[in-house]
Design a protein around this motif. Structure first.
Motif, PDB file in Angstrom:
ATOM      1  N   ARG A  89     -43.346 -15.277  24.811  1.00 57.50           N
ATOM      2  CA  ARG A  89     -44.209 -15.652  23.692  1.00 57.50           C
ATOM      3  C   ARG A  89     -45.023 -14.434  23.233  1.00 57.50           C
ATOM      4  N   ALA A  90     -45.532 -13.670  24.174  1.00 59.52           N
ATOM      5  CA  ALA A  90     -46.349 -12.500  23.822  1.00 59.52           C
ATOM      6  C   ALA A  90     -45.518 -11.412  23.149  1.00 59.52           C
ATOM      7  N   LEU A  91     -44.272 -11.270  23.582  1.00 56.79           N
ATOM      8  CA  LEU A  91     -43.428 -10.191  23.044  1.00 56.79           C
ATOM      9  C   LEU A  91     -42.707 -10.605  21.761  1.00 56.79           C
ATOM     10  N   GLY A  92     -42.603 -11.907  21.528  1.00 50.38           N
ATOM     11  CA  GLY A  92     -41.858 -12.387  20.372  1.00 50.38           C
ATOM     12  C   GLY A  92     -40.356 -12.238  20.541  1.00 50.38           C
ATOM     13  N   ARG A  93     -39.906 -12.183  21.746  1.00 49.70           N
ATOM     14  CA  ARG A  93     -38.468 -12.122  22.068  1.00 49.70           C
ATOM     15  C   ARG A  93     -38.277 -12.668  23.474  1.00 49.70           C
ATOM     16  N   GLN A  94     -37.032 -12.903  23.838  1.00 49.69           N
ATOM     17  CA  GLN A  94     -36.746 -13.392  25.186  1.00 49.69           C
ATOM     18  C   GLN A  94     -37.041 -12.294  26.215  1.00 49.69           C
ATOM     19  N   ALA A  95     -37.970 -12.576  27.087  1.00 52.86           N
ATOM     20  CA  ALA A  95     -38.259 -11.629  28.172  1.00 52.86           C
ATOM     21  C   ALA A  95     -37.371 -11.957  29.373  1.00 52.86           C
ATOM     22  N   HIS A  96     -37.224 -10.992  30.251  1.00 53.30           N
ATOM     23  CA  HIS A  96     -36.389 -11.191  31.442  1.00 53.30           C
ATOM     24  C   HIS A  96     -37.204 -10.838  32.688  1.00 53.30           C
ATOM     25  N   VAL A  97     -37.404 -11.845  33.502  1.00 53.68           N
ATOM     26  CA  VAL A  97     -38.281 -11.722  34.670  1.00 53.68           C
ATOM     27  C   VAL A  97     -37.542 -12.270  35.895  1.00 53.68           C
ATOM     28  N   ILE A  98     -37.702 -11.627  37.041  1.00 52.71           N
ATOM     29  CA  ILE A  98     -37.167 -12.195  38.283  1.00 52.71           C
ATOM     30  C   ILE A  98     -38.144 -11.955  39.431  1.00 52.71           C
ATOM     31  N   VAL A  99     -38.011 -12.798  40.420  1.00 50.29           N
ATOM     32  CA  VAL A  99     -38.746 -12.618  41.676  1.00 50.29           C
ATOM     33  C   VAL A  99     -37.720 -12.321  42.757  1.00 50.29           C
ATOM     34  N   LEU A 100     -37.821 -11.154  43.357  1.00 50.41           N
ATOM     35  CA  LEU A 100     -36.950 -10.800  44.477  1.00 50.41           C
ATOM     36  C   LEU A 100     -37.833 -10.658  45.708  1.00 50.41           C
ATOM     37  N   ALA A 101     -37.926 -11.716  46.458  1.00 59.50           N
ATOM     38  CA  ALA A 101     -38.839 -11.710  47.608  1.00 59.50           C
ATOM     39  C   ALA A 101     -38.217 -12.511  48.735  1.00 59.50           C
ATOM     40  N   ALA A 102     -38.635 -12.190  49.946  1.00 63.17           N
ATOM     41  CA  ALA A 102     -38.043 -12.844  51.120  1.00 63.17           C
ATOM     42  C   ALA A 102     -39.104 -13.082  52.176  1.00 63.17           C
ATOM     43  N   TYR A 103     -38.749 -13.893  53.149  1.00 64.78           N
ATOM     44  CA  TYR A 103     -39.696 -14.231  54.207  1.00 64.78           C
ATOM     45  C   TYR A 103     -39.980 -13.016  55.085  1.00 64.78           C
ATOM     46  N   TRP A 104     -41.129 -13.019  55.672  1.00 64.45           N
ATOM     47  CA  TRP A 104     -41.677 -11.967  56.525  1.00 64.45           C
ATOM     48  C   TRP A 104     -42.037 -10.744  55.692  1.00 64.45           C
ATOM     49  N   GLN A 105     -43.081 -10.098  56.160  1.00 69.81           N
ATOM     50  CA  GLN A 105     -43.559  -8.927  55.438  1.00 69.81           C
ATOM     51  C   GLN A 105     -42.923  -7.669  56.006  1.00 69.81           C
ATOM     52  N   GLY A 106     -42.897  -6.642  55.207  1.00 69.89           N
ATOM     53  CA  GLY A 106     -42.342  -5.369  55.652  1.00 69.89           C
ATOM     54  C   GLY A 106     -42.087  -4.482  54.458  1.00 69.89           C
ATOM     55  N   MET A 107     -42.704  -3.314  54.460  1.00 70.11           N
ATOM     56  CA  MET A 107     -42.512  -2.417  53.335  1.00 70.11           C
ATOM     57  C   MET A 107     -41.099  -1.854  53.310  1.00 70.11           C
ATOM     58  N   ASP A 108     -40.417  -1.855  54.485  1.00 65.06           N
ATOM     59  CA  ASP A 108     -39.029  -1.391  54.500  1.00 65.06           C
ATOM     60  C   ASP A 108     -38.139  -2.339  53.693  1.00 65.06           C
ATOM     61  N   MET A 109     -38.385  -3.646  53.827  1.00 67.38           N
ATOM     62  CA  MET A 109     -37.620  -4.626  53.046  1.00 67.38           C
ATOM     63  C   MET A 109     -37.887  -4.447  51.555  1.00 67.38           C
ATOM     64  N   GLN A 110     -39.165  -4.263  51.212  1.00 64.21           N
ATOM     65  CA  GLN A 110     -39.504  -4.101  49.800  1.00 64.21           C
ATOM     66  C   GLN A 110     -38.896  -2.803  49.246  1.00 64.21           C
ATOM     67  N   TYR A 111     -38.865  -1.773  50.096  1.00 66.36           N
ATOM     68  CA  TYR A 111     -38.237  -0.522  49.681  1.00 66.36           C
ATOM     69  C   TYR A 111     -36.743  -0.728  49.417  1.00 66.36           C
ATOM     70  N   ALA A 112     -36.059  -1.392  50.339  1.00 63.06           N
ATOM     71  CA  ALA A 112     -34.610  -1.570  50.200  1.00 63.06           C
ATOM     72  C   ALA A 112     -34.271  -2.380  48.952  1.00 63.06           C
ATOM     73  N   VAL A 113     -34.986  -3.482  48.757  1.00 63.85           N
ATOM     74  CA  VAL A 113     -34.715  -4.330  47.590  1.00 63.85           C
ATOM     75  C   VAL A 113     -35.008  -3.555  46.306  1.00 63.85           C
ATOM     76  N   LEU A 114     -36.138  -2.873  46.299  1.00 63.49           N
ATOM     77  CA  LEU A 114     -36.514  -2.124  45.092  1.00 63.49           C
ATOM     78  C   LEU A 114     -35.519  -1.003  44.811  1.00 63.49           C
ATOM     79  N   ARG A 115     -35.151  -0.290  45.842  1.00 64.80           N
ATOM     80  CA  ARG A 115     -34.229   0.827  45.638  1.00 64.80           C
ATOM     81  C   ARG A 115     -32.871   0.345  45.115  1.00 64.80           C
ATOM     82  N   ASP A 116     -32.334  -0.699  45.742  1.00 64.33           N
ATOM     83  CA  ASP A 116     -31.052  -1.227  45.284  1.00 64.33           C
ATOM     84  C   ASP A 116     -31.161  -1.725  43.847  1.00 64.33           C
TER      85      ASP A 116
END
Lengths: 350, 37
Positions: A89-116
């Motif tokens: 609505r704010a952009l006036g076009r279809q935006a594309h959003v996703i949540v890529l998250a998993a159980y348990w915390q760990g910056m290594d997991m966030q690094y791997a998902v983000l990097r891929d």
């Protein structure tokens, strides 16, 4: 006393078995690992949307406006369809959003998902949650043995301390039989699980630690977007003096900063409220993340006392099912922080 | 039993246990908890 082995042959057989088990990561590496797109399919959907993560990274190519990457706190805290609708609505076009998250915390997991993800798709803004003070592990993510194989991210992992490298090798050993199986036949979990209609979010209608779920008012708290974004003017609403992360987690924070910088995208750290902070008058983060990640970023947070300012204290826990938010909390939190995230996205010049 | 063989097997056993101890406990049991049942 009985001898441990009845013959040299028996001892040699056990030795060989152990050598094969301990050396299997190296053997697999030399034979040729299965494609990295297979690793996320090898993790059960019971511990987060790994199949969705793998699908989004390797099978989709649409540019993303905003990608939320983090632990289960983010998975339970963000209503991605609502946020995508508001951003569209704010952009006036279809935006594309996703949540890529998993159980348990760990910056290594966030690094791997983000990097891929960054290696396969263009992202306008990455929104991350960071470990909460109750998270004390300085070891690999619980599921690292599934999504990390010997040889993955070799350059990035080269600077880890020896103890961390040894721990990761233990993960490689633990995960090697599954990687071997994947070489023989593709993983079969992927087709069974999808959460695409929720854009990766999880919605929980559970009460606090087994209490009955009670629907609560989740209308957004009216706060100006600037008041939720860290700046000298809003510094009093934030606190960055929590228990510091250990060397392993900090190392991956630095690597995340490098990925963000190298791919020319932007990062926003989102303070996701947990049940551990009732009536907090500040958004409490463990460290000042721009110093840890060594990149400029935006930080968004709403102190619990403000977010739940209109909620009777006795009803606070109706917005959580444990540390995580249930749908009450998810809707209240997402609707409140959305204007700040949209403002940051708009200012990122994408 | 040949002492060299016994020494080598003992070393491998100790290395295996050491690697297991380095891992988070959850990594060792997560499949049992979430996949086997």
């Amino acid at each position: 006393m009985l001898p441990p082995f009845i013959s040299n042959r028996q001892a040699v057989a056990l030795g060989l078995l152990l050598m094969i088990a301990l050396g299997m990561p190296v053997l697999l590496r030399s034979v040729g690992l299965p494609p990295r797109s297979e690793v996320y399919k090898g993790v059960t959907g019971a511990v987060g949307g790994y199949s969705f993560i793998g699908d989004q990274i390797f099978n989709r190519n649409q540019d993303l406006d905003v990608a939320f990457v983090g632990s289960s706190l983010l998975l339970k805290g963000i209503d991605a369809p609502y946020f995508q609708s508001e951003l569209s609505r704010a952009l006036g076009r279809q935006a594309h959003v996703i949540v890529l998250a998993a159980y348990w915390q760990g910056m290594d997991m966030q690094y791997a998902v983000l990097r891929d993800l960054l290696e396969h798709r263009k992202i306008g803004l990455v929104v991350m949650s960071m470990p909460i003070p109750e998270f004390t592990s300085d070891r690999p993510h619980v599921e690292a043995y599934r999504w990390l194989r010997y040889g993955d991210y070799a350059n990035a992992l080269a600077g880890l301390p020896l103890r961390s490298k040894a721990t990761l090798y233990a993960d490689y050993v633990l995960g090697a039989p599954r990687q071997l199986l994947t070489l023989l036949r593709p993983n079969q979990i992927f087709a069974k699980e999808t959460r695409a209609d929720r854009l990766g979010s999880e919605f929980d209608e559970r009460g606090y630690y087994g209490a009955p779920f009670v629907q609560e008012d989740s209308a957004a708290v009216g706060i100006a977007p600037d008041a939720m974004i860290y700046s000298p003017a809003t510094a009093r609403s934030f606190d960055f003096n929590g228990p510091p992360l250990g060397p392993y987690q900090k190392y991956f924070c630095e690597q995340i900063g490098k990925q963000i910088r190298d791919h020319g995208t932007r990062l926003c750290v989102l303070h996701v409220t947990s049940s551990e902070e009732p009536q907090f008058t500040v958004a409490h983060e463990r460290m000042f993340w721009p110093d840890v990640m060594r990149i400029p970023m935006q930080i968004v947070g709403v102190p619990s006392a403000v977010l739940f300012g209109g909620v009777p204290a006795a009803n606070f826990y109706r917005y959580f099912y444990d540390q995580h938010m249930n749908v009450n909390g998810k809707e209240l939190f997402t609707r409140t922080v959305t204007p700040a995230l949209i403002k940051i996205y708009g200012e990122s010049g994408i | 039993m040949h002492p060299l063989i016994l020494g080598a097997v003992t070393t491998l056993c100790v290395a295996s246990v050491a690697l297991i101890l380095l891992l988070p406990l959850e990594s060792l049991v997560v499949d049992l908890v979430y996949q086997a049942f």
